[in-house]
Scaffold this active site. Structure first.
Site, short mmCIF file in Angstrom:
data_model
loop_
_atom_site.label_atom_id
_atom_site.label_comp_id
_atom_site.label_asym_id
_atom_site.label_seq_id
_atom_site.Cartn_x
_atom_site.Cartn_y
_atom_site.Cartn_z
N SER A 1 -0.44 -15.27 -4.85
CA SER A 1 -0.60 -16.18 -3.69
C SER A 1 -0.91 -15.53 -2.45
O SER A 1 -1.69 -16.34 -1.41
CB SER A 1 0.60 -17.17 -3.66
OG SER A 1 1.45 -16.33 -3.17
N CYS B 1 2.18 -12.35 -9.51
CA CYS B 1 2.86 -13.28 -8.96
C CYS B 1 3.93 -13.86 -10.23
O CYS B 1 3.31 -14.54 -11.25
CB CYS B 1 1.85 -14.36 -8.45
SG CYS B 1 2.61 -15.86 -7.70
N CYS C 1 9.83 -11.55 -7.27
CA CYS C 1 9.01 -12.31 -6.69
C CYS C 1 8.08 -11.07 -5.93
O CYS C 1 8.83 -10.01 -5.29
CB CYS C 1 9.49 -13.05 -5.47
SG CYS C 1 7.95 -13.47 -4.27
#
Ligand code: DGL
Length: 276
Positions: free
Chosen positions: A11, A73, A192
């Site tokens: 992202s 991601c 993450c």
């Protein structure tokens, strides 16, 4: 047949932490990085939105000549990977592949914890999907998995606010919460790909006795192994050591931040994907 590149998608900036490890482990291939910075963060978005955005980005990378795309991601891996692999890829008549970061991480995570109790720090989307507890249970059925969503952490990274009082406040809040949930936690997984960029601040609030695990090295090793087992994919990949970067947001801002995160100077190109 024309040979393909390896596409790496996130992202925003987080996937650069994975790309760094992949490029170090597999330096010969050509890479194309796509950061959908204009629409980041993905972490608080619905399943459908994350799936649609991810699919658009994957298709863009395919059209640019990538034969293998790594979703660097966790949110996209949790919410979009299965549908892309099971529904979208079979509709194509080519040999394109998409891999995520959750599977390789869950395969290895048991090697880190002695107590068999780990804490998973991730985006709201990754945590709500329960992908980590579900996948870890397949490989390590005895392992206890605690989770904590850290909704502000990706914003801190995307806006270059990794140090200072604001970062301290939000990082401490979630570290304290997850450690309070189970005092036996001996391993914290940064689930993450943005979070390694906060590692200095995270370390301030995590006792030395607790291991901090990041995904880059794990994903890179598993990719190396995957390519050694899939010669039909490996032989179709270009080995010109090219590294290209594109962003859906402003390219000069991306260059500044990304160069810092990636460690090499980067000159990205702006691209338009979907509607923001
Ligand atoms: N780096 C992504 C992840 O690993 C990003 C999250 C986001 O955009 O919220 O989950």
């Amino acid at each position: 047949m024309k040979k393909g590149k390896i596409g790496i998608f996130d992202s925003g900036y987080g996937g650069l932490t994975v790309m760094r490890s992949i490029v170090d482990a597999l330096p010969d291939y050509d890479y194309l990085y796509l950061g959908d910075n204009a629409r980041a963060p993905y972490g608080n978005r619905s399943f459908d939105t994350v799936y649609n955005y991810t699919l658009e980005c994957v298709n863009w990378l395919f059209d640019e000549g990538c034969d293998l795309v790594i979703l660097a991601c966790n949110t996209a891996s949790a919410k979009a990977l299965r549908q892309i692999q099971q529904v979208d890829l079979p509709k194509r008549n080519d040999n394109k592949r998409v891999l995520g970061v959750i599977r390789p991480t869950t395969e290895s995570i048991g090697e880190y914890s002695k107590a068999g109790v780990i804490g998973v720090l991730g985006t709201a989307g990754t945590v709500a999907s329960k992908s980590y507890p579900i996948e870890i249970a397949k490989f390590y059925p005895e392992m206890i998995v605690e989770q904590e969503a850290c909704p502000m952490w990706v914003y801190l990274v995307e806006h270059n606010q990794m140090n200072g009082e604001g970062a301290d406040y939000f990082v401490k809040q979630h570290v304290d919460r997850i450690l309070a949930r189970n005092p036996k936690i001996d391993t914290l997984l940064l689930a993450c790909t943005h979070y390694p960029l906060l590692i200095k601040t995270i370390k301030k609030f995590v006792p030395d006795s607790i291991k901090l695990v990041t995904q880059g090295g794990i994903v890179a090793e598993k990719l190396k192994d995957y390519l050694s087992r899939h010669s039909e994919i490996e032989t179709g990949l270009m080995k010109g050591k090219q590294r290209d970067f594109v962003t859906t947001d402003d390219a000069s801002t991306f260059d500044l931040q990304a160069s810092m995160f990636f460690g090499d100077s980067i000159s990205a190109r702006h691209i338009e994907i979907g509607t923001h």
